[in-house]
Design an enzyme around this catalytic site. Structure first.
Site, PDB file in Angstrom:
ATOM      1  N   HIS A  84     -12.136  -2.144  -2.882  1.00 29.13           N
ATOM      2  CA  HIS A  84     -11.718  -1.487  -1.642  1.00 29.13           C
ATOM      3  C   HIS A  84     -12.836  -1.669  -0.619  1.00 29.13           C
ATOM      4  CE1 HIS A  84     -11.260   2.136   0.992  1.00 29.13           C
ATOM      5  NE2 HIS A  84     -10.021   1.727   0.961  1.00 29.13           N
ATOM      6  N   GLU A 133      -0.140  -0.823  -4.617  1.00 28.63           N
ATOM      7  CA  GLU A 133      -1.414  -0.078  -4.588  1.00 28.63           C
ATOM      8  C   GLU A 133      -1.197   1.415  -4.558  1.00 28.63           C
ATOM      9  OE1 GLU A 133      -4.467  -1.492  -1.996  1.00 28.63           O
ATOM     10  OE2 GLU A 133      -5.190   0.539  -1.601  1.00 28.63           O
ATOM     11  N   GLU A 189      -9.683   3.077  -5.285  1.00 33.42           N
ATOM     12  CA  GLU A 189     -10.564   3.356  -4.132  1.00 33.42           C
ATOM     13  C   GLU A 189     -11.097   4.780  -4.140  1.00 33.42           C
ATOM     14  OE1 GLU A 189      -7.143   2.789  -1.193  1.00 33.42           O
ATOM     15  OE2 GLU A 189      -8.381   4.257  -0.157  1.00 33.42           O
ATOM     16  N   GLU A 209       0.855  -1.204   0.000  1.00 33.73           N
ATOM     17  CA  GLU A 209       0.000   0.000   0.000  1.00 33.73           C
ATOM     18  C   GLU A 209       0.887   1.249   0.000  1.00 33.73           C
ATOM     19  OE1 GLU A 209      -3.914   1.120   0.940  1.00 33.73           O
ATOM     20  OE2 GLU A 209      -2.559   2.150  -0.451  1.00 33.73           O
ATOM     21  N   HIS A 249      -0.870   4.337  -0.421  1.00 34.38           N
ATOM     22  CA  HIS A 249      -1.846   5.384  -0.078  1.00 34.38           C
ATOM     23  C   HIS A 249      -1.756   6.578  -1.025  1.00 34.38           C
ATOM     24  CE1 HIS A 249      -2.409   3.470   4.033  1.00 34.38           C
ATOM     25  NE2 HIS A 249      -3.632   3.685   3.609  1.00 34.38           N
TER      26      HIS A 249
HETATM   27  O1  LIG Z   1      -7.873   0.142   2.674  1.00 33.96           O
HETATM   28  C1  LIG Z   1      -7.161   0.818   1.900  1.00 33.96           C
HETATM   29  O2  LIG Z   1      -6.719   0.419   0.806  1.00 33.96           O
HETATM   30  C2  LIG Z   1      -6.850   2.186   2.273  1.00 33.96           C
HETATM   31  O3  LIG Z   1      -6.188   2.881   1.510  1.00 33.96           O
HETATM   32  C3  LIG Z   1      -7.369   2.718   3.566  1.00 33.96           C
HETATM   33  C4  LIG Z   1      -7.526   4.202   3.499  1.00 33.96           C
HETATM   34  O4  LIG Z   1      -6.683   4.780   4.405  1.00 33.96           O
HETATM   35  C5  LIG Z   1      -8.941   4.545   3.781  1.00 33.96           C
HETATM   36  O5  LIG Z   1      -9.695   4.042   2.730  1.00 33.96           O
HETATM   37  C6  LIG Z   1      -9.137   6.045   3.922  1.00 33.96           C
HETATM   38  O6  LIG Z   1     -10.497   6.325   3.797  1.00 33.96           O
HETATM   39 MG   LIG Z   2      -5.615   1.907  -0.258  1.00 34.01          MG
END
Ligand SMILES: O=C(O)C(=O)C[C@H](O)[C@H](O)CO
Ligand SMILES: [Mg+2]
Length: 393
Positions: free
Chosen positions: A299, A223, A249, A197, A199
């Protein structure tokens, strides 16, 4: 049957979640003229106050309309709203009302949503774990928690190894990410899948550096490596790396999904039913992705109603990869909210066959947990990370 009422309900329990957004849930309750009740869920992370007021605005378009006419009602809101696909608040509000409408529709017809969509392609859904690593900082922290996840039966887990870095990764940040991922890979072995991840927080050069440094650990996917609005950056990333990419997402519409798919920028699509337009739009995006040979990995980070309706989509789409799950890391009140009826066993969820979204919501607990929405306090650690991970050693 006509929609009589659409109500946003913000819930929060004493027990917090593994992240700030996980400590709150925004449900939307739809009630029809004959008293049928359906539930949807909206995104709690960003601007909960505005999301709640957006639901009240969306309600003005839905109340009085036939709840079964999900496509027509979605179109009517789009016609009225003018800014829909550019507004996160508007799309998450409309998504929640759409999900609740499908819940009512299924209950009225005595069928789970998956049957309304053509019946199950699968009845068991493979999950990957997320939310399992609060307060993990050192490689040892991640490794020991990862072993626990595997002992629980999961065969795939996701985590953000980038600590407090944003936009730019320096050598220290890159080294710490490598050491965390190496430790997890050594802890779980080669047969468990690691999902990295980001973000959506790096510039393309840093994201490319991370891809090249982490590829030797064979991640299932990287991701959101770059900022989601940076399509040019994604092109550069794809041209410079050979890793598989997952994103989606924060996609708010079918046409936005097409942008990524038509340019070959994504291998696994992670749209979220609570902000892409509910079941109605998620079905269209999933079928579009199938045409591009892209698999779905929805997601799913918020609450038990989102988790339930997402399982209904997991059940029907042929092009399904794996389902994100925070379920075992929810605060207990979130599992209690649906009588803990969608447990994860050996890393898999069984698709419910009850009418609508497949779960019954504990209405007494809803009233017990109801709170007034309030602004999100900003701290050094952003709200969108798993708690206690925004630091290095
Ligand atoms: O679960 C995920 O893939 C995320 O990126 C979590 C995020 O921090 C979350 O969706 C924020 O709203
Ligand atoms: Mg995410």
């Amino acid at each position: 049957m006509k929609i009589k009422e659409v109500e946003p309900i913000v819930l929060s329990g004493k027990e917090g979640g593994s992240a700030t957004w996980a400590s709150v849930a925004i449900l939307v309750r739809v009630v029809t003229a004959n008293g049928e009740v359906g539930y949807g869920e909206a995104v709690p992370t960003a601007r909960p106050l505005q999301v709640v007021s957006a639901v009240k605005q969306v309600a003005r378009s839905y109340v009085g309309r036939e709840v079964e006419e999900v496509e027509r009602n979605s179109w009517e809101w789009h016609r009225q709203d003018f800014y829909l696909a550019r507004s996160f608040e508007s799309t998450t509000a409309a998504s929640a009302v759409d999900i609740a409408s499908w819940d009512v529709l299924g209950k009225e017809l005595g069928a789970p949503v998956h049957k309304l969509l053509g019946g199950p392609f699968r009845r068991k859904v493979r999950n990957y774990a997320n939310g399992w690593y609060p307060d993990c900082v050192t490689p040892e922290d991640f490794a020991s928690k990862a072993k626990e996840v595997v002992r629980m039966g999961y065969t795939a887990l996701k985590f953000d190894p980038f600590g407090e870095y944003y936009d730019y990764l320096d050598e220290r940040g890159l080294r710490q990410a490598v050491e965390r991922v190496r430790a997890v890979r050594e802890a779980v072995g080669d047969d468990v899948e690691i999902l990295v991840e980001h973000h959506g927080r790096f510039n393309p050069n840093s994201a490319v550096m991370a891809a090249r440094a982490l590829e030797p650990f064979n991640p299932l996917f990287m991701e959101e490596p770059v900022h989601p609005e940076n399509v040019e950056g994604m092109r550069k990333y794809r041209a410079s790396t050979t890793v598989r990419v997952a994103l989606g997402e924060r996609i708010l519409s079918l046409t936005e999904a097409l942008d990524y798919l038509s340019q070959g920028l994504v291998d696994f699509l992670q749209i979220d039913l609570t902000n892409v337009g509910g079941v109605t739009q998620a079905v269209k995006v999933s079928h579009l992705a199938e045409a591009f040979g892209v698999e779905m990995a929805y997601h799913n980070a918020f609450g038990p109603v989102q988790n339930a309706v997402t399982l209904q989509l997991d059940a029907v789409v042929p092009n399904f990869l794996v389902q994100e799950s925070f379920y075992d890391w929810f605060p207990q009140w979130k599992r209690d909210l649906i009588y803990d009826s969608t447990p994860v066993r050996e890393g898999h969820s069984t698709v419910p066959d009850s009418p609508g979204i497949g779960v019954k919501v504990n209405e007494k607990l809803v009233e017990d947990l109801r709170v007034e929405p309030r602004e999100v306090e900003f701290t050094e650690e952003p709200k969108w990370v798993v708690k206690g991970t925004w630091r290095g050693w």
